[in-house]
Design a protein around this motif. Structure first.
Motif, PDB file in Angstrom:
ATOM      1  N   VAL A 171       0.621  -1.168   0.147  1.00  0.00           N
ATOM      2  CA  VAL A 171       0.004  -0.063   0.182  1.00  0.00           C
ATOM      3  C   VAL A 171       0.858   1.325  -0.162  1.00  0.00           C
ATOM      4  O   VAL A 171       1.901   1.438   0.811  1.00  0.00           O
ATOM      5  CB  VAL A 171      -1.064   0.100   1.226  1.00  0.00           C
ATOM      6  N   VAL A 172       0.539   2.188  -1.080  1.00  0.00           N
ATOM      7  CA  VAL A 172       1.207   3.580  -0.831  1.00  0.00           C
ATOM      8  C   VAL A 172       0.165   4.509  -0.471  1.00  0.00           C
ATOM      9  O   VAL A 172      -0.865   4.557  -1.020  1.00  0.00           O
ATOM     10  CB  VAL A 172       1.388   3.779  -2.321  1.00  0.00           C
ATOM     11  N   CYS A 189       1.704  10.592   9.024  1.00  0.00           N
ATOM     12  CA  CYS A 189       1.029   9.096   8.654  1.00  0.00           C
ATOM     13  C   CYS A 189       1.847   8.648   7.737  1.00  0.00           C
ATOM     14  O   CYS A 189       1.809   7.346   7.145  1.00  0.00           O
ATOM     15  CB  CYS A 189      -0.289   9.169   8.125  1.00  0.00           C
ATOM     16  N   GLY A 190       3.253   8.891   7.208  1.00  0.00           N
ATOM     17  CA  GLY A 190       3.903   8.328   6.429  1.00  0.00           C
ATOM     18  C   GLY A 190       3.300   8.275   4.996  1.00  0.00           C
ATOM     19  O   GLY A 190       3.428   7.426   3.872  1.00  0.00           O
ATOM     20  N   ALA A 191       2.625   9.145   4.553  1.00  0.00           N
ATOM     21  CA  ALA A 191       1.827   9.376   3.370  1.00  0.00           C
ATOM     22  C   ALA A 191       2.479  10.162   2.370  1.00  0.00           C
ATOM     23  O   ALA A 191       3.173  11.287   2.685  1.00  0.00           O
ATOM     24  CB  ALA A 191       0.427   9.950   3.484  1.00  0.00           C
ATOM     25  N   ARG A 192       2.363  10.005   1.193  1.00  0.00           N
ATOM     26  CA  ARG A 192       2.589  10.999  -0.067  1.00  0.00           C
ATOM     27  C   ARG A 192       1.537  12.277   0.227  1.00  0.00           C
ATOM     28  O   ARG A 192       0.505  11.728   0.199  1.00  0.00           O
ATOM     29  CB  ARG A 192       2.912  10.354  -1.246  1.00  0.00           C
ATOM     30  N   THR A 193       2.232  13.556   0.078  1.00  0.00           N
ATOM     31  CA  THR A 193       1.075  14.444  -0.102  1.00  0.00           C
ATOM     32  C   THR A 193       0.945  15.311  -1.355  1.00  0.00           C
ATOM     33  O   THR A 193       1.901  15.428  -1.534  1.00  0.00           O
ATOM     34  CB  THR A 193       1.495  15.652   1.325  1.00  0.00           C
ATOM     35  N   ASP A 212       4.624  16.758  -1.018  1.00  0.00           N
ATOM     36  CA  ASP A 212       5.397  16.064  -2.091  1.00  0.00           C
ATOM     37  C   ASP A 212       5.180  16.525  -3.475  1.00  0.00           C
ATOM     38  O   ASP A 212       5.831  16.493  -4.424  1.00  0.00           O
ATOM     39  CB  ASP A 212       5.186  14.361  -1.971  1.00  0.00           C
ATOM     40  N   HIS A 213       4.049  16.861  -3.615  1.00  0.00           N
ATOM     41  CA  HIS A 213       3.339  17.335  -5.038  1.00  0.00           C
ATOM     42  C   HIS A 213       2.480  18.668  -4.613  1.00  0.00           C
ATOM     43  O   HIS A 213       1.579  18.650  -3.523  1.00  0.00           O
ATOM     44  CB  HIS A 213       2.890  16.340  -5.469  1.00  0.00           C
ATOM     45  N   LEU A 214       2.370  19.658  -5.585  1.00  0.00           N
ATOM     46  CA  LEU A 214       1.632  20.811  -5.663  1.00  0.00           C
ATOM     47  C   LEU A 214       0.840  21.204  -6.760  1.00  0.00           C
ATOM     48  O   LEU A 214       1.768  21.072  -7.649  1.00  0.00           O
ATOM     49  CB  LEU A 214       2.496  21.991  -4.999  1.00  0.00           C
TER      50      LEU A 214
END
Ligand SMILES: [Mg+2]
Length: 233
Positions: A171-172, A189-193, A212-214
């Protein structure tokens, strides 16, 4: 190789939709009904905050103390009684740019699970999403009823999604939201944001939170899909 699953939690207000002030109006009316103070939301900026945290801010501002659990529960119950009419009557209710197109594109993929990650209590979130016909995209989520702390409620949403993903999936975790609070809690939470500048914060303000991304918005579904596909195997 384990099967990869992108588990994506979407914030609600400012990310999927704007209720046109319906939430604040319902909180104002609920607080007035129970405590007699009009306009109690006037000095509260709700964006990125959880419903329980907003309630406590109202208690501190207008009662000069924390609310008890019983008072907070009563306030939320009254809010949920009033909210449907406020949402139904809101003239400025609208979906954010690219919604629901990007949700259709994500839901069509077998390697994506969609959920909610919102400070709204679940019945409040469902009421808002219902007007935009968005509930069907989001079978689970983490909500303000799980915790007043945004990272903790996201964690609850991710655990529910991971149970849906099944054993053996890699799971990502992803969080999509419109404020620096979404970014900070997602990271915890260790998520990519992925931050989108459609709601509370500007592109510049969001950049300072170092997501991480915008993106300016979700108008081009391909932008988000290419982020998923751009991850190293
Ligand atoms: Mg938001």
């Amino acid at each position: 190789m384990p099967r990869r699953v992108h588990l994506i939690l979407f914030d609600v207000d400012g990310t999927l939709l704007l209720s046109g002030g319906a939430g604040a109006r319902a909180l104002n009316d609920a607080f007035f009904d129970l405590f007699g103070t009009p306009g109690a939301m006037a000095r509260v900026r709700p964006h990125g905050k959880t419903d329980p945290a907003i309630c406590q801010e109202m208690f501190r501002l207008h009662l000069g103390r924390e609310g008890t659990a019983e008072e907070a529960g009563r306030l939320m119950r009254r809010y949920l009684e009033i909210l449907p009419a406020c949402v139904a009557g809101s003239r400025n209710f609208h979906l954010m740019p690219g919604i629901p197109g990007v949700l259709d594109a994500l839901a069509a993929r077998e390697d994506v699970l969609l959920g909610l990650g919102t400070g709204n209590v679940e019945p409040g979130a469902r009421t808002k999403l219902e007007r935009g016909r968005l509930n069907g995209y989001f079978p689970f989520g983490g909500f303000g009823g799980d915790s007043a702390d945004r990272a903790a409620l996201l964690e609850a949403g991710f655990r529910r999604g991971e149970a849906c993903a099944g054993a053996g999936a890699s799971v990502v975790r992803w969080v999509v939201g419109d404020t620096w609070r979404d970014v900070r809690a997602g990271r915890a939470c260790g998520a990519r944001t992925l931050a989108v500048a459609t709601g509370g914060d500007t592109l510049h303000g969001l950049a300072e939170a170092a997501p991480d991304h915008l993106l300016a918005d979700l108008r081009r579904a391909g932008d988000l899909l290419s982020l998923l596909d751009g991850l190293p195997a």
